[in-house]
Write an enzyme that holds these catalytic residues in place. Structure first.
Site, PDB file in Angstrom:
ATOM      1  N   ARG A   1      -6.913  -1.651   1.483  1.00  0.00           N
ATOM      2  CA  ARG A   1      -5.461  -1.866   1.475  1.00  0.00           C
ATOM      3  C   ARG A   1      -5.119  -2.859   0.365  1.00  0.00           C
ATOM      4  O   ARG A   1      -4.998  -4.057   0.594  1.00  0.00           O
ATOM      5  CB  ARG A   1      -4.996  -2.393   2.835  1.00  0.00           C
ATOM      6  CG  ARG A   1      -3.477  -2.539   2.975  1.00  0.00           C
ATOM      7  CD  ARG A   1      -3.142  -3.119   4.338  1.00  0.00           C
ATOM      8  NE  ARG A   1      -1.709  -3.187   4.593  1.00  0.00           N
ATOM      9  CZ  ARG A   1      -0.924  -4.204   4.223  1.00  0.00           C
ATOM     10  NH1 ARG A   1      -1.432  -5.240   3.575  1.00  0.00           N
ATOM     11  NH2 ARG A   1       0.366  -4.183   4.510  1.00  0.00           N
TER      12      ARG A   1
ATOM     13  N   SER B   1      -0.043   2.396  11.561  1.00  0.00           N
ATOM     14  CA  SER B   1       0.408   1.066  11.964  1.00  0.00           C
ATOM     15  C   SER B   1       1.640   1.191  12.851  1.00  0.00           C
ATOM     16  O   SER B   1       2.600   1.877  12.496  1.00  0.00           O
ATOM     17  CB  SER B   1       0.768   0.230  10.733  1.00  0.00           C
ATOM     18  OG  SER B   1      -0.357   0.022   9.910  1.00  0.00           O
TER      19      SER B   1
ATOM     20  N   LYS C   1       1.573 -10.865   8.127  1.00  0.00           N
ATOM     21  CA  LYS C   1       2.454  -9.929   8.830  1.00  0.00           C
ATOM     22  C   LYS C   1       3.838 -10.522   9.086  1.00  0.00           C
ATOM     23  O   LYS C   1       4.602  -9.975   9.878  1.00  0.00           O
ATOM     24  CB  LYS C   1       1.820  -9.511  10.165  1.00  0.00           C
ATOM     25  CG  LYS C   1       0.510  -8.750  10.028  1.00  0.00           C
ATOM     26  CD  LYS C   1       0.698  -7.419   9.350  1.00  0.00           C
ATOM     27  CE  LYS C   1      -0.615  -6.679   9.202  1.00  0.00           C
ATOM     28  NZ  LYS C   1      -0.464  -5.415   8.462  1.00  0.00           N
TER      29      LYS C   1
END
Length: 210
Positions: free
Chosen positions: A38, A107, A136
């Site tokens: 990622r 996700s 996040k």
């Protein structure tokens, strides 16, 4: 293919002082068996090159490689799967491209997204953030383990708890119904990546096996 891993390592090359391939190799030595590449800010040619390198390393250890968002890169390097976020193609569309040859992770940050992932043919979801975590913060406040418990009751997919994971809360996450743990910094930012992976593996094993 099946979900045969408990730790889902998500890469962030900025989280480690080592080169990412070396950091991933150490994590695999420590027992990690699934890696999601990622690196959203990399140009596609660099991402493809890195994906090829990680594909070779993960094969050495019999580990699975997932590519975030880029289905084309996943196909090009013969990855085991692709991981989709909120801005990605829907899982149902990706399934038409990859068929049964790849696993699809999605996700999810709430019940609706988790149900949508299941309906779209996802194989598993990451759910969170469960606890405060800088990576996040754009997704808002932590959803907490109570939300994880609710999702597990209504969604029949393997769920990996995500966000603010550390050695002290893995047991709580697994006791709340998670099938595994997704993490970045708990392993990649450790002074000793292999040791951190080994310890996390042990904690998860103890929690799973009682």
């Amino acid at each position: 293919m099946k979900i045969d891993f408990n730790i889902y390592l998500i890469t962030d090359r900025h989280a480690t002082t080592l080169g990412l391939p070396e950091a991933v190799r150490l994590a695999l030595k420590g027992g990690v068996r699934a890696v999601q590449l990622r690196e959203k800010d990399l140009p596609v040619r660099e991402l493809l090159s890195l994906a090829r390198e990680l594909r070779g390393i993960t094969r050495e250890f019999g580990a699975k490689l997932f590519i975030n968002d880029r289905v084309d890169v996943a196909v090009a390097v013969d990855a085991d799967g692709v991981h989709l976020g909120g801005q990605s193609m829907p899982a149902s569309a990706v399934r038409k491209i990859v068929g049964s040859n790849m696993l699809i992770g999605v996700s999810a940050h709430n019940m609706n997204e988790a149900k949508e992932a299941e309906a779209g043919g996802a194989d598993f979801i990451t759910f969170g953030p469960l606890f405060p975590t800088p990576s996040k913060i754009k997704y808002g406040s932590p959803v907490g383990v109570e939300s994880l418990i609710d999702v597990k009751k209504q969604v029949n997919l393997p769920i990996f708890g995500l966000g603010g994971i550390n050695g002290g809360n893995t047991g709580l996450i697994l006791d709340s119904g998670a099938d595994g743990i997704a993490m970045i910094s708990a392993i990649l930012s450790a002074d000793d990546i292999q040791r951190a992976a080994e310890l996390m593996n042990r904690r998860i094993g103890e929690a799973v096996n009682g």
